[in-house]
Design a protein around this motif. Structure first.
Motif, PDB file in Angstrom:
ATOM      1  N   UNK A 176      57.694  11.772 -77.441  1.00 13.48           N
ATOM      2  CA  UNK A 176      57.435  10.800 -78.673  1.00 13.48           C
ATOM      3  C   UNK A 176      57.667  10.383 -79.523  1.00 13.48           C
ATOM      4  N   UNK A 177      59.407  10.096 -79.150  1.00 15.94           N
ATOM      5  CA  UNK A 177      60.130   9.116 -80.074  1.00 15.94           C
ATOM      6  C   UNK A 177      59.403   7.717 -80.208  1.00 15.94           C
ATOM      7  N   UNK A 178      60.092   7.401 -81.650  1.00 12.44           N
ATOM      8  CA  UNK A 178      59.626   5.636 -81.004  1.00 12.44           C
ATOM      9  C   UNK A 178      57.361   5.224 -82.263  1.00 12.44           C
ATOM     10  N   UNK A 179      56.910   5.999 -82.059  1.00 17.26           N
ATOM     11  CA  UNK A 179      55.673   6.092 -82.116  1.00 17.26           C
ATOM     12  C   UNK A 179      54.937   6.638 -83.361  1.00 17.26           C
ATOM     13  N   UNK A 180      54.866   5.231 -83.229  1.00 15.77           N
ATOM     14  CA  UNK A 180      54.261   5.349 -85.424  1.00 15.77           C
ATOM     15  C   UNK A 180      52.256   5.244 -84.781  1.00 15.77           C
ATOM     16  N   UNK A 181      51.517   5.675 -86.568  1.00 19.50           N
ATOM     17  CA  UNK A 181      50.237   5.932 -86.250  1.00 19.50           C
ATOM     18  C   UNK A 181      49.941   5.333 -87.330  1.00 19.50           C
ATOM     19  N   UNK A 182      48.641   4.994 -87.242  1.00 20.37           N
ATOM     20  CA  UNK A 182      47.590   4.113 -88.196  1.00 20.37           C
ATOM     21  C   UNK A 182      46.145   4.686 -88.095  1.00 20.37           C
ATOM     22  N   UNK A 183      45.888   4.079 -89.523  1.00 21.00           N
ATOM     23  CA  UNK A 183      44.109   4.890 -88.688  1.00 21.00           C
ATOM     24  C   UNK A 183      43.441   2.536 -88.958  1.00 21.00           C
ATOM     25  N   UNK A 184      42.827   2.759 -87.851  1.00 18.40           N
ATOM     26  CA  UNK A 184      41.784   1.753 -88.008  1.00 18.40           C
ATOM     27  C   UNK A 184      41.442   0.852 -87.747  1.00 18.40           C
ATOM     28  N   UNK A 185      41.604  -0.585 -88.620  1.00 14.18           N
ATOM     29  CA  UNK A 185      40.225  -1.361 -89.303  1.00 14.18           C
ATOM     30  C   UNK A 185      39.712  -2.397 -88.258  1.00 14.18           C
ATOM     31  N   UNK A 186      38.706  -2.758 -88.971  1.00 13.08           N
ATOM     32  CA  UNK A 186      37.287  -3.987 -88.522  1.00 13.08           C
ATOM     33  C   UNK A 186      38.342  -5.206 -87.275  1.00 13.08           C
ATOM     34  N   UNK A 187      39.439  -5.047 -87.682  1.00 10.69           N
ATOM     35  CA  UNK A 187      40.407  -6.354 -87.155  1.00 10.69           C
ATOM     36  C   UNK A 187      41.120  -6.047 -85.607  1.00 10.69           C
ATOM     37  N   UNK A 188      40.828  -4.413 -85.967  1.00 10.57           N
ATOM     38  CA  UNK A 188      42.034  -4.343 -84.722  1.00 10.57           C
ATOM     39  C   UNK A 188      41.024  -3.833 -83.129  1.00 10.57           C
ATOM     40  N   UNK A 189      39.979  -4.687 -83.521  1.00 12.74           N
ATOM     41  CA  UNK A 189      38.727  -3.175 -82.402  1.00 12.74           C
ATOM     42  C   UNK A 189      38.946  -5.015 -81.228  1.00 12.74           C
ATOM     43  N   UNK A 190      39.656  -5.611 -81.092  1.00 10.12           N
ATOM     44  CA  UNK A 190      39.682  -7.102 -80.298  1.00 10.12           C
ATOM     45  C   UNK A 190      40.851  -5.767 -79.794  1.00 10.12           C
ATOM     46  N   UNK A 208      51.319   2.951 -81.837  1.00  8.46           N
ATOM     47  CA  UNK A 208      51.536   2.061 -81.714  1.00  8.46           C
ATOM     48  C   UNK A 208      53.019   2.154 -81.717  1.00  8.46           C
ATOM     49  N   UNK A 209      54.094   1.312 -81.028  1.00 12.09           N
ATOM     50  CA  UNK A 209      55.176   1.794 -80.516  1.00 12.09           C
ATOM     51  C   UNK A 209      55.800   0.048 -80.164  1.00 12.09           C
ATOM     52  N   UNK A 210      56.856  -0.043 -81.048  1.00 11.95           N
ATOM     53  CA  UNK A 210      57.999  -1.268 -81.354  1.00 11.95           C
ATOM     54  C   UNK A 210      56.469  -2.715 -81.486  1.00 11.95           C
ATOM     55  N   UNK A 211      55.658  -2.588 -82.201  1.00 13.50           N
ATOM     56  CA  UNK A 211      54.359  -3.385 -82.277  1.00 13.50           C
ATOM     57  C   UNK A 211      52.995  -3.459 -81.679  1.00 13.50           C
ATOM     58  N   UNK A 212      53.606  -3.017 -80.287  1.00 13.30           N
ATOM     59  CA  UNK A 212      52.319  -2.919 -79.283  1.00 13.30           C
ATOM     60  C   UNK A 212      51.147  -1.414 -79.533  1.00 13.30           C
ATOM     61  N   UNK A 213      50.318  -1.920 -78.619  1.00 11.35           N
ATOM     62  CA  UNK A 213      49.401  -0.495 -79.225  1.00 11.35           C
ATOM     63  C   UNK A 213      49.436   0.853 -77.567  1.00 11.35           C
ATOM     64  N   UNK A 214      49.423   1.188 -78.005  1.00  6.88           N
ATOM     65  CA  UNK A 214      49.671   2.635 -77.096  1.00  6.88           C
ATOM     66  C   UNK A 214      48.407   3.183 -77.236  1.00  6.88           C
ATOM     67  N   UNK A 215      47.900   3.594 -77.468  1.00 12.59           N
ATOM     68  CA  UNK A 215      46.466   4.534 -77.454  1.00 12.59           C
ATOM     69  C   UNK A 215      46.053   4.658 -78.717  1.00 12.59           C
TER      70      UNK A 215
END
Length: 180
Positions: free
Chosen positions: A1-15, A61-68
């Protein structure tokens, strides 16, 4: 799982979340469902924005990409998104007697089999435990079942979705005791 970060989703993330979910349903259900069932899955599954409003929906996310992504809920709804054919029940659950709901878990196909699903599951279970829940339930897809079994979930019931253009999607209600 190296390099993965996480955060809570916000309304601007819906798309971005909806795009990932579409890719995951279209690609990761293949091999488990017929093409007609994969198409119908888009009406059974999806994003429930109540989870984003409740701040119980995680993005990995990983390197700015949404992974899951995936979440948990203290509300009665077991599965289904804003645009799905599934009835939703926003009533609150009692952590002393009810199971938290693990909801809307998706991995981008480009990040499949890299630990994203397990990371999301750990985040959801930890948050549910922190809110006093001692057990968790989910409605699993056939493609998700191997991960959920590996995370300690066991089948409670096997069901079929409501018919969508004459097609039903197999689902598995699964549960687990959350260890403190």
């Amino acid at each position: 799982m190296s390099g993965f970060t996480h955060r809570l989703a916000q309304m601007e993330d819906l798309e971005a979340l909806r795009g990932l979910m579409g890719r995951a349903i279209s690609h990761l259900q293949t091999g488990f469902l017929s093409p007609d069932q994969v198409r119908a899955s888009h009406k059974v599954m999806g994003l429930d924005t109540q989870l984003v409003h409740d701040q119980t929906y995680f993005m990995v996310e990983k390197d700015g990409a949404l992974a899951g992504c995936g979440g948990w809920s203290w509300r009665a709804t077991l599965y289904g998104g804003d645009e799905s054919v599934v009835a939703r029940a926003p009533a609150p659950l009692d952590p002393a007697t009810d199971a938290a709901r693990i909801r809307a878990m998706y991995t981008d196909p480009a990040f499949a089999r890299q630990g994203v699903g397990r990371l999301v599951m750990d985040l959801c279970e930890g948050a549910a435990r922190a809110h006093g829940f001692r057990k968790a339930e989910m409605m699993a897809t056939l493609s998700g079942e191997p991960l959920y079994r590996a995370c300690g979930y066991t089948p409670i019931d096997y069901i079929q979705s409501a018919a969508i253009n004459g097609v039903r999607v197999p689902l598995i209600r699964m549960g687990k005791t959350l260890v403190a």
